[in-house]
Design a protein around this motif. Sequence first.
Motif, PDB file in Angstrom:
ATOM      1  N   SER A  45       0.834  -1.208   0.000  1.00 11.83           N
ATOM      2  CA  SER A  45       0.000   0.000   0.000  1.00 11.83           C
ATOM      3  C   SER A  45       0.863   1.250   0.000  1.00 11.83           C
ATOM      4  O   SER A  45       0.519   2.246  -0.637  1.00 11.83           O
ATOM      5  CB  SER A  45      -0.898   0.036   1.244  1.00 11.83           C
ATOM      6  OG  SER A  45      -1.805  -1.026   1.220  1.00 11.83           O
ATOM      7  N   ASP A 175      -5.703  -0.546  -4.703  1.00 12.30           N
ATOM      8  CA  ASP A 175      -5.156  -1.103  -3.464  1.00 12.30           C
ATOM      9  C   ASP A 175      -6.141  -2.114  -2.880  1.00 12.30           C
ATOM     10  O   ASP A 175      -7.100  -1.741  -2.226  1.00 12.30           O
ATOM     11  CB  ASP A 175      -4.867   0.016  -2.453  1.00 12.30           C
ATOM     12  CG  ASP A 175      -4.063  -0.493  -1.272  1.00 12.30           C
ATOM     13  OD1 ASP A 175      -3.678  -1.689  -1.277  1.00 12.30           O
ATOM     14  OD2 ASP A 175      -3.817   0.287  -0.346  1.00 12.30           O
ATOM     15  N   GLU A 176      -5.885  -3.372  -3.133  1.00 13.31           N
ATOM     16  CA  GLU A 176      -6.758  -4.454  -2.661  1.00 13.31           C
ATOM     17  C   GLU A 176      -8.233  -4.110  -2.867  1.00 13.31           C
ATOM     18  O   GLU A 176      -8.999  -4.051  -1.905  1.00 13.31           O
ATOM     19  CB  GLU A 176      -6.490  -4.755  -1.182  1.00 13.31           C
ATOM     20  CG  GLU A 176      -5.042  -5.161  -0.951  1.00 13.31           C
ATOM     21  CD  GLU A 176      -4.861  -5.860   0.386  1.00 13.31           C
ATOM     22  OE1 GLU A 176      -5.825  -6.494   0.850  1.00 13.31           O
ATOM     23  OE2 GLU A 176      -3.759  -5.776   0.940  1.00 13.31           O
TER      24      GLU A 176
HETATM   25 MG   LIG Z   1      -2.177  -2.707   2.231  1.00 10.53          MG
END
Ligand SMILES: [Mg+2]
Lengths: 259, 230
Positions: A45, A175-176
């Motif tokens: 991240s 991000d995910e």
């Molecule tokens: Mg992360």
Amino acid sequence: MSDPIIKFDKVVKRFGNFTVLNELDFEVGTGEKVTIIGPSGSGKSTVLRILMTLENINEGVVYVGGEPLWHERKNGALIPASEAHLRKMREQLGMVFQQFNLFPHMTVRRNLTEAPVRVLGLSKSEARNRADELLEMVGLTDQADKFPNQLSGGQQQRVGIARALAMRPKVMLFDEPTSALDPELVGEVLNVIRRLATEHDLTMLLVTHEMQFARQVSDRVCFFDKGRIVEQGVPDQLFTNPREERTREFLKAVLESEA
Amino acid sequence: MLFGIEWDTSSEWAFAVSILPILLIGMWVTIQATVLGFFVAMVLGLILAVLKAAPLRIVSWPARALTEFIRDTPLLIQLFFLYYVLPEYGIILPAFLTGALALGVQYSAYTSEVYRAGLEAILSGQREAARALNLSSVRTFTHVILPQAIPRIIPALGNYLVSIMKDVPVLSVVTVLEMLNVAKIIGDRTFDYMVPLSMVGGLYLIMTLVASAGVRYLDVMLPKRGFPLR
Ligand SMILES: [Mg+2]
Ligand SMILES: Nc1ncnc2c1ncn2[C@@H]1O[C@H](COP(=O)(O)OP(=O)(O)O)[C@@H](O)[C@H]1O
């Protein structure tokens, strides 16, 4: 590889005494679809957040489109970037957040038109047309007048993707994007991202734990551990025949947790 | 006689009925002082909250110190300060304005905390999304943070409205003719404190119940997710 649109040059990022990224070198080519995988806390991240200018760096230089992101050139030297420089650089990037981060008090359409009108200076009707096209692309035409909390998580994340695209970025950061979703809602979001990856020349940088998906859409997969790239390569090689022991362990652990 | 209205002491009931209009005049002063004090507290509190949140310490520190000073000293000190000290610097305000100002200053220390908490409660994800979309910091504040913060802030501010109302009698020490002061003057002149004071208690109860109900109504009516933008 063509000229990299993203380049990390010996980037160091610390939180207090803790070094998250230690002299990271990393490049993404224009139009390339790159997936970052790796254990939690490995700095995935942080890489995206540095690119989105949400997190500053301590050392090194990050380049986006050949221009330093967190620095400005002045008399041949690099000085810390001004807010004006960051604003200009940010235009090239869009981000999709794990927790969606939609504006809860704005309708879906307003979520998509606010920044194009305010930042890009589009007229209301232009922004509206753009929003409606994007909503059609993510399959949410009939949800335009609803508020985010009236939608399912999968629908909200599709709005999140459309909202970022409405700014016409060159690079999309994910991000995910499916980690906060119930399993049955993951597919609809991945389908939208897959279409983006195959039908557009966008550069995409994706952090995900969906290994199957990463394998299908990426040109390259990077395995991160402890703020370093342990191994990277084309998906077939990395997933079926990893060179590093650490990569093998990680993939094995992920496969077991999925089974 | 007060405010040109005579009282009738022939019986308790006649007395009560005759002084009611006098007390209502005092009540009107109480309401005005409450509203004005509340307004000052809202505006000054917002200014203090913004200053306290300033990144520069030379700005935030005095605001913090002032808040702490106000909060840790009695209202009477602020009141006397404004009433006796300001005139020494040539600023002469009527007692009523001085009193309302003192109430506002006192409560700005509390409302500034309400604002701060309300603004901080907006998750960092909202600010980050706004930044990722390149919204200016002003636009982010006015169209992302505030619309979500205000519905949390208003009910908490409303609770202080009731507190301010209950503190208005303090202004009697600087001769403001608010409701309790009026009742006391009636008592001084008629030697009957029982009736006017009971009536003031009753009238206060009505005022605070109405104000509290208003605050609760606001709380229910305000949109929880923020003021909608279409
Ligand atoms: Mg992360
Ligand atoms: N704002 C922060 N303050 C302190 N530590 C942080 C902060 N953000 C991230 N970290 C730490 O940095 C490391 C990497 O975080 P992150 O990039 O979020 O990892 P990942 O996304 O790979 O799980 C973690 O150990 C995390 O606890």
